[in-house]
Each structure stands twice: as C-alpha cells, then as structure tokens.
Design an enzyme around this catalytic site. Structure first.
Site, mmCIF file in Angstrom:
data_model
loop_
_atom_site.group_PDB
_atom_site.id
_atom_site.type_symbol
_atom_site.label_atom_id
_atom_site.label_comp_id
_atom_site.label_asym_id
_atom_site.label_seq_id
_atom_site.Cartn_x
_atom_site.Cartn_y
_atom_site.Cartn_z
ATOM 1 N N LYS A 36 13.387 7.508 10.333
ATOM 2 C CA LYS A 36 13.310 6.509 9.272
ATOM 3 C C LYS A 36 14.431 5.501 9.460
ATOM 4 O O LYS A 36 15.345 5.715 10.244
ATOM 5 C CB LYS A 36 13.409 7.161 7.889
ATOM 6 N N HIS B 128 3.883 8.695 7.738
ATOM 7 C CA HIS B 128 5.220 9.190 7.474
ATOM 8 C C HIS B 128 6.024 8.095 6.768
ATOM 9 O O HIS B 128 5.724 6.905 6.908
ATOM 10 C CB HIS B 128 5.914 9.589 8.773
ATOM 11 N N TYR C 239 6.525 4.864 1.568
ATOM 12 C CA TYR C 239 5.340 5.180 2.356
ATOM 13 C C TYR C 239 4.385 3.988 2.345
ATOM 14 O O TYR C 239 4.250 3.297 1.328
ATOM 15 C CB TYR C 239 4.591 6.379 1.787
#
Length: 435
Positions: A386, A347, A339
């Site tokens: 991600k 996020h 993070y």
C-alpha cells in the site's frame, strides 16, 4: 510534485458481483428507502437482516460483529432436511457448549438456580414436528390428539427427568474448578440484568416461551424454504464417540431442539459511516430509546464520543465522494484504508492518516510523528503493498468553536493529500543512470 497513480491490485478470486452503491437505485420503479439503525451502548447497529444485506451490499458499509467483514455468520455450515424442513446441523457436544453458555448468561443476570433449571429444561426438550404442524394447522380431531397424548406421556416424563439430570450435570461442570465468589449485593444483581439476553434491556433478546410456540416455517418473503440461518432451531446429531460415553445420546440419533444461545449477527457501523448515510445520502435513520435522532443530535453525540470527529468525517466524506470505499485502518496503524469498488474486488490501495492543520499548516497535530515512527509506518505500509497518504484537513483561521457545533462547518474545510514514499538509494542511482 504530483505523485504517480498506482493502479489497484485485483484480488485473485472474486466470488460476487458488483452491485451499484448508494444512492443508485436498482430499478427506476424503486422508491427511496430509509433504513433503520439503533444507537446501543455508543455503537451504531443495524438489526434488521434485510437492511443489513442491502446496506453492506450497496457500498460495503460497516462489518458484521461475528464475521471478518460481510455479515454472513452461520451457526453451522451444514444443513440437513428433517421432517420436511431444513435445519442447521450441530453435534451433541456443540449443543452442550451452547447450553453452558446459556447457563453462564442466565446466572450473570442474577437468576436463581431453580429458574435457570426450569428455563434450560424447556429449551433442551426435543421439538415434536407433528405438534408444530397441528398447532399451525389448527389441530386435528380431538380423539386422535388425546390418544397420542396418553401414548407419549410416559416417554415425555422420562425425557424430562433425563434433561433435568443433564442440566444439573452441566451446572456442576460449569462451576467445577471455579473459586467461590463472595456474596453479591442485591443492587448489583439488578444491574447485571442489563446484559445480553434480558428482553427488558437487550433489543436482540427473545423470550424462551416465544420460541416454544414459534412455527417451524421460513419467514415470509424468504422463498428459500430454509429456516432463518441464525436459526431458533437446530438439528442435534449424536456421533459415535458421544454415543459410547453418554446414554442420552445414541449414535446417529437426530433431534430438533431450540437453540439455547442464539448469537445474532448484526451490522456495526463506524461513526463516520453512520453519519455519511444519514447526512450525505439520507437513507438511514438512527434511533435511541425508540426515538429518532436528528442530524444535529447525531453531530453533537458523535463529537462527544469521538474527539476530532469533524476532521475524520471530513476525510471520510472526501474519499467517499471520490468513489473510494474507506474502511478502518487500525490493523495497519492508520486511520483509514481505501478500496476501489470494495474489499471483495481489490486490495486496499492507500493507508490514510488524518491530520488537522491551519491554513499555514501549523497547529497541534492529531498524531505527532517522530522520524522513527514515520519510517516504521512507511515500512509497514510498503510491506503490505500500500501507499502511505497523509490527509490534511485545513481549518480556516476564523472558524469558531460555535461553527464546529454544526455540520455546516464542513463547507469551510478543505483537504490536501500528501503521499509519503521511502527513498531507496539504489533505485535513485538506477534512474539517474537511465537519464
């Protein structure tokens, strides 16, 4: 080939301000502070509420054991002023559930029925606020106290009888439908005492007799006028449905009672987080059996508890030193997720898998991937927005096992990162057409 940097995604709603992480002090006059943690059953726990808030707030270390992330669990979200004090409000049915949990805990510790009944009888009695005030203020004139004692003696005896019947009813309700257990070995009963709630073994337990005489005042320095959120006392409110079914619970009646099953929120640190606070920042001291552990003792214990601890800690230290906030990535199938600033603001950007290799990128890997498992992990990572990153911890060829027994070996390790992305043919054609 150098991978392009993808900017982190902001969270839609941010409900807190960013606080400077460790070791940045909040003011020049503030002295360096060393916090305390306990090594309990192979877990590193921080018990002090002030230490919990500061360690989590300055870098988002650890997670609350009763919460998703921030340790802010409360017994009730509703508070009410009663008798000049604020208490968390619970319904009568929830209070009975807490009593049932307390019964189960006491029976699991090997206590006999009479001891359980007596303990719960004391806990379930309404707390008289006037008695607490007199105890705190040293008492008023003896004549008035004697009159009040005689006046309430009959009412108290009736309450005790009703409470005793309620405890026995809850005992029967708890044990109804359960199969008869075989006789328990007395030696096994002694071992069962080493569970939550026994002050001899559980550092979070408190003696019920202490709760009876503890004042209904906020703790020093709180300044809020509220009783501690993990409160020793609750305001039990009877609703209409319960009042129709139970004679001892009239609709709308409010009583202050001792919380019979206090679930304490504390902060649990991963082994990497705990060692980083001790070794890299020097702001944490970890105790075991009331004795502080040195850095070498922690290194040896953590290597015993977690295989390849030195590899995972090297990756954790690497990302922390680059202002990332690494958190466990178990639910995404990885070792860490990264993070920016912290979970409340962004996020997670990367899902990290740690691998141990030699200088020639050879050797037994920590997680042997097949093409199918790697493609599956890559697809899962992409679906949660991600990027998948392989973090290679490179060990020199001449690094011996004796050197790994000390954290000084971290100086000889190096790190290389590789980002894995899925090849999409349509995107490749579009890029070629643009060229």
């Amino acid at each position: 080939m150098e991978a392009p940097f993808q900017a982190p995604r902001h969270r839609a709603r941010v409900s807190e301000l960013y606080e400077g992480p460790f070791p940045v002090p909040r003011s020049e006059a503030e002295e360096d502070r060393v916090y305390r943690a306990e090594l309990v059953h192979q877990h590193v726990l921080i018990l002090d509420p002030i230490h919990i808030q500061e360690i989590y707030g300055k870098g988002y270390f650890g997670k609350g054991v009763l919460s998703r992330a921030r340790p802010d669990r409360r017994i009730s979200s509703q508070w009410e002023e009663y008798g000049g004090h604020h208490f968390p409000v619970v319904s009568h049915s929830k209070y009975e559930q807490l009593l049932n949990w307390s019964i189960g805990t006491l029976l699991a510790q090997g206590l006999d029925e009479e001891a359980v009944n007596q303990t719960l009888l004391r806990l379930s009695q309404p707390v008289e606020l006037e008695d607490q005030r007199r105890r705190m203020g040293g008492g008023e004139n003896g004549h008035r106290e004697e009159e009040e004692k005689e006046e309430t003696q009959g009412r108290t005896s009736l309450k005790e009888e009703g409470s005793k019947d309620r405890v026995l009813t809850q005992r029967k309700r708890l044990q109804s439908g359960a199969e008869a257990e075989p006789p328990v070995d007395p030696e096994l009963q002694t071992k069962r005492a080493c569970r939550q709630g026994d002050p001899r073994f559980d550092p979070l337990a408190r003696d019920p007799e202490e709760l009876e005489h503890s004042p209904l005042e906020p703790e020093p320095g709180s300044g809020s006028g509220l009783v501690d959120p993990g409160s020793d006392y609750v305001l039990v409110v009877c609703d209409g449905e319960e009042g129709e079914e139970r004679e001892d619970c009239e609709a709308g009646r409010r009583e202050v009672r001792i919380n019979p099953f206090k679930m304490t929120e504390y902060l649990q640190l991963s082994l990497e987080e705990a060692f980083f606070l001790v070794y890299a920042l020097g702001c944490l001291s970890i105790y075991h059996n009331q004795a502080p552990l040195s850095i070498m003792e922690l290194w040896e214990r953590f290597r015993t508890l977690q295989p390849e601890f030195e590899s995972f800690y090297a990756a954790y230290h690497f990302y922390r030193s680059r202002a990332w906030v690494p958190k466990p990535g178990l639910k995404y199938g990885s070792d860490f997720i990264l993070y920016r600033k912290g979970p409340p603001f962004y996020h997670a950007s990367y899902s990290v898998v740690v691998e141990r290799v030699g200088e020639a990128f050879t050797g037994a890997v920590l997680r042997p991937f097949s093409w199918r498992s790697l493609a599956a992990l890559s697809r899962i990572t992409a679906n949660v927005s991600k990027e998948l990153m392989l973090c290679y911890i490179i060990y020199p060829a001449d690094l011996s096992e004796s050197e790994l027994a000390s954290p000084l070996c971290l100086q000889r390790l190096s790190v290389q990162e590789v980002i894995i992305s899925r090849w999409i043919s349509s995107r490749e054609r579009a890029e070629q057409d643009d060229i």
